[in-house]
Design a protein around this motif. Structure first.
Motif, short mmCIF file in Angstrom:
data_model
loop_
_atom_site.label_atom_id
_atom_site.label_comp_id
_atom_site.label_asym_id
_atom_site.label_seq_id
_atom_site.Cartn_x
_atom_site.Cartn_y
_atom_site.Cartn_z
N GLU A 52 0.82 -1.20 0.00
CA GLU A 52 0.00 0.00 0.00
C GLU A 52 0.86 1.25 0.00
OE1 GLU A 52 -3.59 -1.76 2.76
OE2 GLU A 52 -1.56 -1.53 3.52
N THR A 53 0.19 2.37 -0.25
CA THR A 53 0.87 3.66 -0.22
C THR A 53 1.50 3.90 1.14
OG1 THR A 53 -0.67 4.58 -1.83
CG2 THR A 53 0.51 6.15 -0.44
N GLN A 54 2.73 4.40 1.14
CA GLN A 54 3.39 4.83 2.36
C GLN A 54 3.23 6.34 2.49
OE1 GLN A 54 7.35 3.30 3.04
NE2 GLN A 54 6.81 1.30 2.20
N TYR A 55 2.89 6.78 3.68
CA TYR A 55 2.69 8.20 3.97
C TYR A 55 3.84 8.67 4.83
CZ TYR A 55 -2.00 7.16 2.31
OH TYR A 55 -3.06 6.77 1.54
N PHE A 56 4.49 9.73 4.36
CA PHE A 56 5.71 10.19 4.99
C PHE A 56 5.48 11.40 5.90
CE2 PHE A 56 9.46 8.02 3.22
CZ PHE A 56 8.83 7.21 2.29
N GLY A 57 6.27 11.46 6.95
CA GLY A 57 6.31 12.63 7.80
C GLY A 57 7.24 13.68 7.22
N PRO A 58 7.35 14.85 7.89
CA PRO A 58 8.17 15.95 7.37
C PRO A 58 9.66 15.74 7.59
CG PRO A 58 7.16 16.56 9.44
CD PRO A 58 6.60 15.22 9.09
N GLY A 59 10.03 14.78 8.41
CA GLY A 59 11.45 14.50 8.63
C GLY A 59 12.05 15.24 9.81
N THR A 60 13.16 14.70 10.30
CA THR A 60 14.00 15.37 11.29
C THR A 60 15.35 15.62 10.66
OG1 THR A 60 12.96 14.39 13.26
CG2 THR A 60 15.23 15.15 13.48
N ARG A 61 15.75 16.88 10.62
CA ARG A 61 17.05 17.25 10.07
C ARG A 61 18.08 17.21 11.18
NH1 ARG A 61 12.95 18.73 7.94
NH2 ARG A 61 12.65 18.95 5.69
N LEU A 62 19.01 16.28 11.08
CA LEU A 62 20.04 16.09 12.09
C LEU A 62 21.37 16.62 11.58
CD1 LEU A 62 21.05 14.86 14.78
CD2 LEU A 62 21.47 12.74 13.52
N LEU A 63 21.99 17.46 12.37
CA LEU A 63 23.32 17.97 12.05
C LEU A 63 24.24 17.64 13.22
CD1 LEU A 63 25.27 19.59 10.27
CD2 LEU A 63 24.51 21.67 11.44
N VAL A 64 25.30 16.90 12.91
CA VAL A 64 26.28 16.53 13.92
C VAL A 64 27.54 17.36 13.69
CG1 VAL A 64 27.61 14.65 14.93
CG2 VAL A 64 25.35 14.19 13.97
N LEU A 65 27.87 18.16 14.69
CA LEU A 65 29.04 19.06 14.56
C LEU A 65 30.32 18.40 15.05
CD1 LEU A 65 27.35 22.34 15.81
CD2 LEU A 65 27.71 21.59 13.45
#
Lengths: 112, 114
Positions: B101-114
């Protein structure tokens, strides 16, 4: 192992043009193929899902076709608009859990 | 109805720290997926849940990555001892079941590792 390729990687067209985005996959034993749209900094929006028993799906100005024997799918966008500017991704499922393998995407820009 | 939600939307951390990313799927969806989107690798599958169990963890890049799902709903992806190459957008998706079936995506988490 399923590999998905999209051509072209980027496309720029004037408003009003009809256009075709291409997607190819290596394993033809797929259950479905899904097309997504991604706007900059956003998640993925599902556009169309074609089951393996179907040859095409339509939604508004979008039409997606699937040819399993040749390992190809196309997304046709009619009368393109600036609001269609986005990255378009195709994805084919792998494994019993329907995990998706994605192509690299086509970045579309429709100029007013 | 409500879609897939993810938190935080952005996360900046120092190398070596642990981070937890959360996903709330659409209510009633039994299948949940984690994907990672990075500049060099595109979009890649990490782990799949059916209910609370994870039949496929084959996409997890190292043993620093783990995930769990409780109550057949919320899922947490944990990255231990973060490295700079972990910087990416982590996307969660859900579908009613695993039935193609169709997968519905979330907006995402943008991870930045310094």
């Amino acid at each position: 192992k399923q590999e998905v390729t999209q051509i072209p990687a980027a496309l720029s067209v004037p408003e009003g043009e009809n256009l075709v985005l291409n997607c190819s996959f290596t394993d033809s034993a797929i259950y479905n193929l899904q097309w997504f749209r991604q706007d900059p900094g956003k998640g993925l929006t599902s556009l169309l899902l074609i089951q393996s028993s179907q040859r095409e799906q339509t939604s508004g100005r979008l039409n997606a076709s699937l040819d399993k024997s040749s390992g190809r799918s196309t997304l046709y966008i009619a009368a393109s608009q600036p609001g269609d500017s986005a990255t378009y991704l195709c994805a084919a499922p792998i494994g019993a859990g329907n995990m998706l393998t994605f192509g690299g995407g086509t970045r579309l820009m429709v100029k007013p | 109805g409500a879609g897939v939600s993810q938190s935080p939307s952005n996360k900046v951390t120092e190398k070596g720290k642990d981070v937890e990313l959360r996903c709330d799927p659409i209510s009633g969806h039994t299948a949940l997926y984690w994907y990672r989107q990075s500049l060099g690798q595109g979009l890649e599958f990490l782990i799949y849940f059916q209910g609370n169990s994870a039949p496929d963890k084959s996409g997890l890049p190292s043993d620093r990555f783990s995930a769990e799902r409780t109550g057949g709903s919320v899922s947490t992806l944990t990255i231990q001892r973060t490295q700079q190459e972990d910087s990416a957008v982590y996307l969660c998706a859900s579908s009613p079941s695993r039935g193609w079936e169709t997968q519905y995506f979330g907006p995402g988490t943008r991870l930045l590792v310094l």
